[in-house]
Write an enzyme that holds these catalytic residues in place. Structure first.
Site, PDB file in Angstrom:
ATOM      1  CD  GLU A 160      -2.615   1.357   2.654  1.00  0.00           C
ATOM      2  OE1 GLU A 160      -3.422   1.898   2.554  1.00  0.00           O
ATOM      3  OE2 GLU A 160      -2.150   0.636   3.397  1.00  0.00           O
ATOM      4  CG  ASP A 161       1.486   2.896   3.112  1.00  0.00           C
ATOM      5  OD1 ASP A 161       0.351   3.398   2.376  1.00  0.00           O
ATOM      6  OD2 ASP A 161       1.333   2.888   4.463  1.00  0.00           O
TER       7      ASP A 161
END
Length: 731
Positions: free
Chosen positions: A75-76
């Site tokens: 996600e990051d």
């Protein structure tokens, strides 16, 4: 915590743990999150490590710990699913992907949306419960460090924790985690209430001394007299638990009893009942406050005896009695299935099979839909159980607050449908009576009886509500089917298709319904929309059939007038608009709040009232966004990917200002409507590397159309050429 420290903590309960795997995952996660920080200023990777440590304390397997270390990478960071699979295998990649999808769920939206997200939550649980365990540990650490968040974010996350994650942890049998999550959320949502309870505790302890130590010694003394060796622990209940009791019972702190809890851990099941006898001989049992979860365990494997007695100085105390094996399950809940001891998965005869637990849970919700589903999920997670008996002595489990009607439907739908009365412990009672533990229930039935609509107000279980609704629906079935057929005909004709019997049967099968008749009945009763049916069979055609061409996008013009979309405000379908006539340019379309309208407010003859076509618009309307990004490797590429994932195209990009740590840019994206803009901006705002984001609206003379400008192209809402000067960026 270093990689070696984490590996050593895991090896302490699982000597066969793959230490090299743990260290590789630690190094990979650390490398991916390099340069990222938390709101506290700490390196971001301290968070995944803390989550892994929580799961290690729960004695979980290597794959779950590795998932915790990597749970934010997809996600990051620049890491992708394929990268994780290549480095750590398909199973870990699947678990990381599951956690990522859960993180992207918006669990605080409207009730109907929340219901759909709960469905997704249970789907994730059914695939692998370890995904939920990682997510719960992730939420626990985030709540422990929530003070670094903005105040409004703290409240949002705390309400989400209180409504969803804490009861979910409790439903899974991890009561310690539920207690801590609730108390951390309580500290944010009602800090004054929490402080007042803590102050009262301090005052009480000053007045009475260490009550916990005194009662613990009393219990040990009584057990020594009967020759039972056991561990005895005491504690004050959590502030939120006390607050909830005060609210439920409408009592002040001074009148509240049982604010202390004690736990007795024995060697055998037989000793549990011996302890119970010793305690009841020494202190008076409080009527109605005894539960035997050893003979009637909870579905998540929880076993224990609960009793409340009037202890020292008349103070009520709750005592929980269980064996060591039962205690391990009580602490780990459903997660006990993955617990390790001495390098092998712990053999605990009381640990439940997660797949079986999920299956039982899903059975309760299978017939519930929409908000009804949400209502019953929350009920199941929050409420305790009531055990009632049939006249033959069989046990029926029901949620707290259940009525004889719930009991009847719990036995069989036919008995519920034909219920006309009930006897509880031999006495005739109204159907809305709330059942209590240990009561014997007899249902009185009659031929020809049908469910009443008022029954929906009486029952609480999803099974009963679904059965009643189904019966009521069948009474009007013919009318609903006729209406549903007409709705389907209109919807299918709208995309150039016919609602044939075969098409309807196929749609019913795709939607999980038994036949076309059921589909039509649901259409007619407004339980399902005709649009959903068309989308199921023709998803692409459905959308294309309703797409509005740009030449027809703006309504309210004369045939000879041609609209042109102003670059000053870049209006989008869904926004209120007005047209302004310009000599040689036709009509320029402005948003109603456009600053340029001030220049022509004294010329009402040039104003034309316009509005957008209500259909689906193509993504061709350019909007300029001002973005301030952190100046790190890969950030811009990820932001562009993020925009693309929202089905928006980047038509232009301009760097406005560069700094060593941040840079400003203008990004032109092509969108469908104002809702599409909201989706894109929401996705961008959620990214950690986006410092500022704004929709740009040009002002000044270069934004205003000129009276001598060239003629706009005919047919459609076209954009005006490039901006003469770079826009002023926000911030």
């Amino acid at each position: 915590m270093s990689a070696d420290d984490l590996a050593a903590r895991i090896a302490a309960y699982n000597p066969r743990s793959d230490g090299d795997l743990i260290r590789r995952a630690y190094a990979y996660g650390d490398r991916m999150h390099e340069g990222q920080t938390r709101h506290s200023g700490e390196p971001y990777f301290t968070h995944p490590v803390a989550v892994a440590a929580i799961l290690a304390d729960m004695r979980l397997d290597d794959d779950t710990i590795v998932t915790a270390l990597l749970h934010d990478t997809v996600e990051d960071t620049r890491a992708r699913y394929t990268d994780i699979a290549r480095e750590f295998g398909d199973e870990i990649a699947r678990l990381v992907d599951g956690v990522t999808k859960l993180t992207n769920l918006q669990l605080t939206s409207s009730e109907s949306k929340q219901a759909e997200n709960f469905r997704k939550l249970f789907m994730a649980m059914s695939e692998d419960l370890r995904v939920i365990l990682v997510k719960l540990a992730d939420r626990l650490h985030n709540m422990r460090t929530i003070r670094w968040q903005r105040p409004e974010k703290q409240k949002q996350k705390s309400r989400e924790t209180m409504d969803i994650y804490a009861p979910l942890a409790g439903r899974m049998g991890m009561q310690w985690m539920r207690d801590e999550l609730e108390d951390l959320a309580f500290q944010v949502l009602n800090p004054d209430g929490r402080r007042s309870i803590i102050r009262r505790f301090v005052t009480l302890q000053r007045e009475t001394g260490d009550v916990i130590e005194k009662i613990t010694n009393d219990i040990r003394h009584e057990l020594a007299k009967v020759g039972i060796e056991a561990e005895v622990f005491g504690r004050a209940k959590k502030p939120y638990s006390i607050w909830r009791k005060m609210q439920e019972k409408q009592l002040s702190f001074s009148r509240l009893s049982d604010i202390y809890g004690f736990r007795v851990i024995t060697g055998t099941e037989q000793e549990c009942y011996g302890v119970l006898g010793a305690i009841h001989q020494r202190w008076k049992a409080v009527p109605g406050r005894f539960k035997d979860y050893i003979s009637q365990p909870k579905s998540n494997g929880y076993r224990s005896i609960h009793t409340t007695v009037s202890g020292r100085d008349g103070k009520r105390v709750e005592v929980q009695i269980r064996t060591r094996e039962m205690h391990e399950v009580a602490e780990a809940g459903v997660a006990a299935h993955w617990s390790y001891r001495d390098g092998v998965r712990a053999e605990n005869r009381f640990a439940v099979d997660p797949a079986q637990w999920i299956s039982q849970l899903k059975e309760r919700f299978v017939e519930a839909e929409g908000e009804e589903f949400l209502e019953h999920v929350k009920l199941e997670m929050y409420s305790d159980q009531v055990f009632c008996f049939t006249p033959k002595g069989d046990v029926v489990k029901l949620p707290k607050g259940a009525t004889p009607l719930d009991y009847a439907y719990g036995i069989h739908t036919r008995i519920g449908d034909s219920c006309v009365g009930a006897k509880v412990d031999g006495v005739r009672v109204p159907l809305w009576t709330r059942l209590k533990n240990g009561q014997s229930v007899e249902i009185i039935t009659a031929e020809g009886q049908r469910p009443q609509s008022t029954w929906l107000e009486i029952v609480v279980t999803g099974r009963a509500k679904a059965a009643i609704r189904r019966s009521l629906r069948e009474e009007n079935r013919e009318r609903y089917i006729k209406l549903g057929r007409e709705l389907a005909r209109v919807a299918f004709e709208h995309v150039g298709k016919k609602a044939t019997d075969k098409a309807l049967a196929t749609a019913a099968r795709q939607l999980g319904l038994p036949h076309a008749g059921e589909l039509l009945a649901r259409l007619g009763s407004a339980e399902m929309s005709a649009r959903d049916v068309v989308d199921t069979l023709y998803p692409d055609l459905s959308r294309k059939g309703e797409e509005v061409a740009p030449s027809r996008a703006v309504l309210g013009l004369a045939p000879e007038q041609h609209p042109r979309r102003g670059t000053c405000c870049q209006p989008l379908p869904g926004e209120r608009i007005v047209g302004i006539t310009y000599r040689g340019q036709g009509v320029v379309v402005h948003a109603i709040d456009c600053p340029q309208l001030v220049a022509v407010e004294d010329q009402p003859d040039r104003w034309i009232d316009l509005h957008w076509h209500s259909g689906l618009h193509p993504a061709v309307y350019t909007v300029s966004l001002g973005i301030v990004l952190s100046n790190d490797a890969g950030v811009l590429g990820r932001i562009c990917t993020l925009i693309g994932e929202q089905k928006a195209n980047i038509s232009d990009l301009e760097f406005v200002d560069r700094k060593p740590d941040f840079y400003r840019l203008r990004v032109d994206v092509e969108l469908r409507d104002v809702e599409h803009l909201h989706m894109v901006m929401t996705a961008l705002e959620a990214d950690n590397d986006v410092a500022e984001l704004a929709r740009l609206r040009r002002s000044g003379p270069e934004a205003a159309p000129r009276e001598d400008a060239g003629t706009a192209p005919a047919g459609g809402v076209s954009g005006v050429g490039p901006v003469a000067a770079a826009p002023v960026m926000p911030g």
